[in-house]
Design a protein around this motif. Structure first.
Motif, short mmCIF file in Angstrom:
data_model
loop_
_atom_site.label_atom_id
_atom_site.label_comp_id
_atom_site.label_asym_id
_atom_site.label_seq_id
_atom_site.Cartn_x
_atom_site.Cartn_y
_atom_site.Cartn_z
N ILE A 186 -30.54 10.61 21.39
CA ILE A 186 -31.01 9.22 21.47
C ILE A 186 -32.42 9.26 22.06
O ILE A 186 -32.58 9.33 23.28
N PRO A 187 -33.46 9.24 21.23
CA PRO A 187 -34.83 9.26 21.77
C PRO A 187 -35.11 8.02 22.61
O PRO A 187 -34.56 6.95 22.36
N ILE A 188 -35.97 8.18 23.60
CA ILE A 188 -36.36 7.04 24.45
C ILE A 188 -37.88 6.89 24.44
O ILE A 188 -38.54 7.15 25.44
N GLN A 248 -28.61 21.53 22.29
CA GLN A 248 -27.43 22.01 21.57
C GLN A 248 -26.20 22.06 22.48
O GLN A 248 -25.08 21.76 22.05
N LEU A 249 -26.40 22.43 23.75
CA LEU A 249 -25.28 22.45 24.69
C LEU A 249 -24.76 21.03 24.91
O LEU A 249 -23.54 20.81 24.95
N ALA A 250 -25.67 20.09 25.07
CA ALA A 250 -25.25 18.69 25.24
C ALA A 250 -24.42 18.24 24.04
O ALA A 250 -23.39 17.56 24.20
N ALA A 251 -24.85 18.61 22.84
CA ALA A 251 -24.11 18.22 21.64
C ALA A 251 -22.71 18.82 21.66
O ALA A 251 -21.72 18.14 21.31
N LEU A 273 -36.10 13.51 15.32
CA LEU A 273 -35.28 13.72 16.51
C LEU A 273 -33.85 13.25 16.28
O LEU A 273 -32.89 13.92 16.70
N LEU A 274 -33.67 12.13 15.61
CA LEU A 274 -32.33 11.63 15.33
C LEU A 274 -31.54 12.57 14.43
O LEU A 274 -30.31 12.56 14.45
N HIS A 275 -32.25 13.39 13.66
CA HIS A 275 -31.59 14.37 12.80
C HIS A 275 -31.25 15.66 13.53
O HIS A 275 -30.55 16.51 12.99
N ARG A 276 -31.74 15.84 14.75
CA ARG A 276 -31.53 17.10 15.46
C ARG A 276 -30.06 17.30 15.82
O ARG A 276 -29.57 18.42 15.81
N ALA A 277 -29.38 16.24 16.22
CA ALA A 277 -27.96 16.30 16.57
C ALA A 277 -27.44 14.88 16.63
O ALA A 277 -28.19 13.95 16.93
#
Length: 277
Positions: free
Chosen positions: A240-242, A177-180, A232-236
């Motif tokens: 970008i999942p790897i 969330q901080l990264a977002a 994961l793509l819906h989280r924020a």
């Protein structure tokens, strides 16, 4: 990473897997100088990625290759940490040469070194930027406080955070969330952890296919792994999942996670601490 560590495929299959990702529209390849198996083969994965890109036969100038430095593998299965400024500078230059580029597109500090002040390690990233060895930098396996400090030092040059995050491991929610909020890409590593478990509290639960991820994947007619990446793509918007892959079929399945739209009720089920019955 699966292309270079234990039980890795042969080089032809590895290259075919990278090419399948490119064919599917993937534009980020994540590697590290420590992605190798045996002692003495540091940079195995970087060399492999460079070869795969060179053999693709089409334009790859739009593909961002991200690599990492600051960790090592002695060859006995263990991992070491060295984030001294001197080591990071040597490692980044070695990575640049193995990748065959003028400057590394994205260079990430693999893990904080408890024996080195965080500001010193981050300062080395700034020096690499100023020297033109790298174009952008990221940090991995970090706390929220470390993200804030790195952001204060690096400013807009800091573009990514790479922490473990998956259906099973959600401890990095504050960092996500901080990264977002800061506009940083958040790259969850090991993003499919827990998909094959009935207990999503860790890797020790009994194997099961009776989880919300499996049930909702069945409703959509897709694999649980693809559904997990869609979650994961819906989280924020910055996630970008790897996911790793060692076969073309696996990476093609992963790439199609972008096609899945999840409803509010589905997301509530998937976001519950335990996604079993």
């Amino acid at each position: 990473m699966p292309l270079s560590i234990e039980r890795r495929p042969d080089e032809d299959q590895a290259v075919a897997t990278v090419h399948a990702a490119l064919d599917a529209g993937i534009t980020l390849i994540d590697t590290a100088d420590s992605y190798h198996w045996h002692a003495g083969e540091r940079g195995h994965n970087e060399i492999l990625v460079a070869r795969a890109l060179a053999r693709y036969g089409r334009d790859t100038s739009h593909v961002l290759v991200a690599t990492k430095g600051g960790r090592g593998r002695p060859g006995d299965g263990s991992w070491t940490v060295d984030a001294t400024p001197a080591h990071l500078k040597r490692a980044a230059e070695a990575s640049r040469k193995r990748l065959g580029v003028e400057a590394v597109g994205l260079y990430q500090l693999h893990k904080p070194d408890p024996g080195v002040p965080w500001a010193d390690s981050v300062g080395a990233l700034r020096e690499l930027l100023d020297a033109g060895t790298v174009r952008a930098v990221g940090i991995s396996n970090v706390t929220s406080d470390q993200i804030r400090e790195a952001h204060a030092i690096l400013g807009d040059a800091l573009v990514s955070v790479q922490n473990q995050y998956s259906p099973a491991v959600r401890d990095a929610e504050p960092e996500l969330q901080l990264a977002a909020r800061l506009g940083l890409a958040f790259l969850p590593w090991s993003p499919l952890g827990g998909i094959s478990r009935s207990s999503l509290d860790g890797p020790s639960g009994p194997a099961s296919t009776d989880t919300a991820f499996h049930r909702i994947a069945g409703d959509h007619g897709v694999s649980p792994q693809r559904l997990g990446l869609a979650w994961l793509l819906h989280r924020a918007p910055t996630v970008i999942p790897i996911p790793g892959a060692s076969r073309p079929a696996s990476i093609l399945d992963s790439a199609r996670a972008t096609e899945i739209e999840l409803g509010a009720a589905e997301l509530r089920q998937l976001e519950a601490p335990r996604s079993g019955p």
